[in-house]
Design a protein around this motif. Sequence first.
Motif, mmCIF file in Angstrom:
data_model
loop_
_atom_site.group_PDB
_atom_site.id
_atom_site.type_symbol
_atom_site.label_atom_id
_atom_site.label_comp_id
_atom_site.label_asym_id
_atom_site.label_seq_id
_atom_site.Cartn_x
_atom_site.Cartn_y
_atom_site.Cartn_z
ATOM 1 N N LYS A 619 0.783 -1.164 0.140
ATOM 2 C CA LYS A 619 0.069 0.075 -0.042
ATOM 3 C C LYS A 619 0.931 1.021 -0.071
ATOM 4 O O LYS A 619 0.762 2.051 -0.846
ATOM 5 N N MET A 620 1.856 1.132 0.982
ATOM 6 C CA MET A 620 2.812 2.456 1.015
ATOM 7 C C MET A 620 3.717 2.719 -0.145
ATOM 8 O O MET A 620 3.883 3.714 -0.739
ATOM 9 N N LEU A 621 4.089 1.544 -0.906
ATOM 10 C CA LEU A 621 4.703 1.539 -2.405
ATOM 11 C C LEU A 621 3.784 2.125 -3.317
ATOM 12 O O LEU A 621 4.068 3.017 -4.256
ATOM 13 N N GLU A 622 2.545 1.691 -3.372
ATOM 14 C CA GLU A 622 1.628 2.147 -4.090
ATOM 15 C C GLU A 622 1.507 3.699 -3.979
ATOM 16 O O GLU A 622 1.675 4.479 -5.188
ATOM 17 N N GLN A 623 1.373 4.170 -2.821
ATOM 18 C CA GLN A 623 1.329 5.749 -2.525
ATOM 19 C C GLN A 623 2.531 6.445 -2.970
ATOM 20 O O GLN A 623 2.453 7.386 -3.525
ATOM 21 N N SER A 624 3.736 5.860 -2.753
ATOM 22 C CA SER A 624 4.792 6.500 -2.864
ATOM 23 C C SER A 624 5.277 6.710 -4.355
ATOM 24 O O SER A 624 5.814 7.547 -4.704
#
Length: 635
Positions: A619-624
Amino acid sequence: MSENVTQKYEFKAEIKQLLDILVHSLYTSREIFLRELISNSSDALDKLRFESNRGTTILDADLPFEIKITFDEKKQLLTISDTGIGMTKADLISNIGTIAKSGSSEFLKQLADNKTDANNIIGKFGVGFYSVFMVAKEVVIRTKSFKMDEPAVEWKSDGLGDYEIVDLNENIKRGTTIEIYLKDDAKEFAERYKIESVIKKHSNFISFPIYLDSEKINTVSALWREPKSSITKEQYKEFYKFLTYDNEDPLDVIHVSVDAPIQFNSLLFIPKKNFDFFGFNREDYGLDLYVRRVLIQHKNKDLLPEYLGFVKGVVDSEDLPLNISRETLQENIIFNKISQSVTGQVLSYLAKKAKDEPEHYAEFWKEHGKYFKLGYSDFTNLEKYSQLLRFNSSNNEDANGLTSFDEYVSRMKEDQKEIYYHFGPSRAAVSVNPHIEIFKKKGIEVLYLYDPLDEFVMSSIRKFKDFDLKSVEQIDMKKIDKLKDVESAKPEFQELNKQEKLQFSSLIDKMKKILGDRVVDVKESQRLKDSPACLINNDEMMTSSMQKIMRMANKDSAPVKKTLEINKDHKLVRNLIKVFNANPEDEFINDTVEQLFETAQLLDGDLLDTHTLVSRINKMLEQSSDWYTTVKNIS
């Protein structure tokens, strides 16, 4: 020629009971009878040699000192003869007739009164000869004393109700012959293969020649009895291979002769390879115990502690007392002293090897070190044991390097009072662990432990000389702070100002609320340099890895609660302070705190379920990635 007069002796009522005990209870293997009879023949030859050496006139002085064994399969007959000291009629009644004397009733009484400790009394009655009735339906002894003008005597018995003694007029030679008429279920002892295998197993090192139908059987000499100066390396190698069936030469040979206070000889070998494959041969250890060249116990497990079980070899005692069957040693001070001495000899040898030939010792350690480390509970030899331990260290160039406690102490920082260690799956994993960062900053050496057994070693010995053994998880930061830094690089960030410190303090409180009772506390870290966070074990008695081992042993999956330490000078934490200052309820704060906590758990081996962690990372990789494409204007 006068007629031979046979005298018949009735056994007393308890004799049958005594024989039953000897035959069925005290001997666990029927083949022991042959060892007993050969040992008696050897003793008879020893006594004759003593008389000869002191100048006594001996009958048939030209006879060679030897033991002969013949067999007849059809007649189920086994015959054992020697040219030893022989016996007179009085000797025969005294030696062989011991069982018929009043002492037998006392033996039975003591045996009944000491059911759980029979080994302490059965050695007092000298009736090992009667083990022959395990296999014999009748035994005939013909014997002629070494003394001049003494008649030959014959003794005969079926071991049941009585025995007969008769003077013989025949002109027989000095010595003793025993004819054993075998029971139907023991006829294998009239077969060459069986007889030879028993001799080689139990009596191979008798000092007198043993002939089986004219062929000498005991062809291997008792090398441990020979002076070390007269033995070649090749002889040692050959004997080792004979003893162990190992195709390779031994790594080391330890040959010791002790005269006082207890007389014994030992010939020990350290193999090049560890025979304990994957733990399957853990019980296959022990030294062969001899008394005057007679094998008493194969692979005795009490002469050396288990952690020295890789050592192969023999120990031969001159004055060790034995029980009636020679199978079980009486527990006594002599045996204990021999055991202590043999253990001390092995440890002293290894210590000298480690000092004089460190490369050779390293070869030994890499093969047998895992086994040796089992000695952490040998408190009697703890000092010697500790000096022989080896570990990988942050001071070594790679994972193959070895460091002793003495070497570690020689490199300690000024004012350092503790020896530090950390456990992990590999050198790479340990060296990047957050707990190690403060030690790199201070230039303090850390022992790297990769074997779960190392945890038991460290927690058991606890101290080396004047220095406590301390896990990097359990350090007293005040002691570490006193030591000078070796890394003088400028900090990446300026110190927080007063307002930022308040914001950081509030962020810490926020983290506590997010993690709740999953942690003991959340606080600022004084030990971290490159990592944003780590978990600190609050149990001063047990490291994280030991807690994990104990949980596995107890089938308990719940990890122990710890304190989460936060590095305020890490870029991620500085950014988190900014986010918190802008919006204390930002979802990013929750995700990041959870991520920091679970990542720290993962490093400590406490994370039970990685699915949530992986999902959050994605999820955080997608946001970044959205942020990255926006900043880079990528369409």
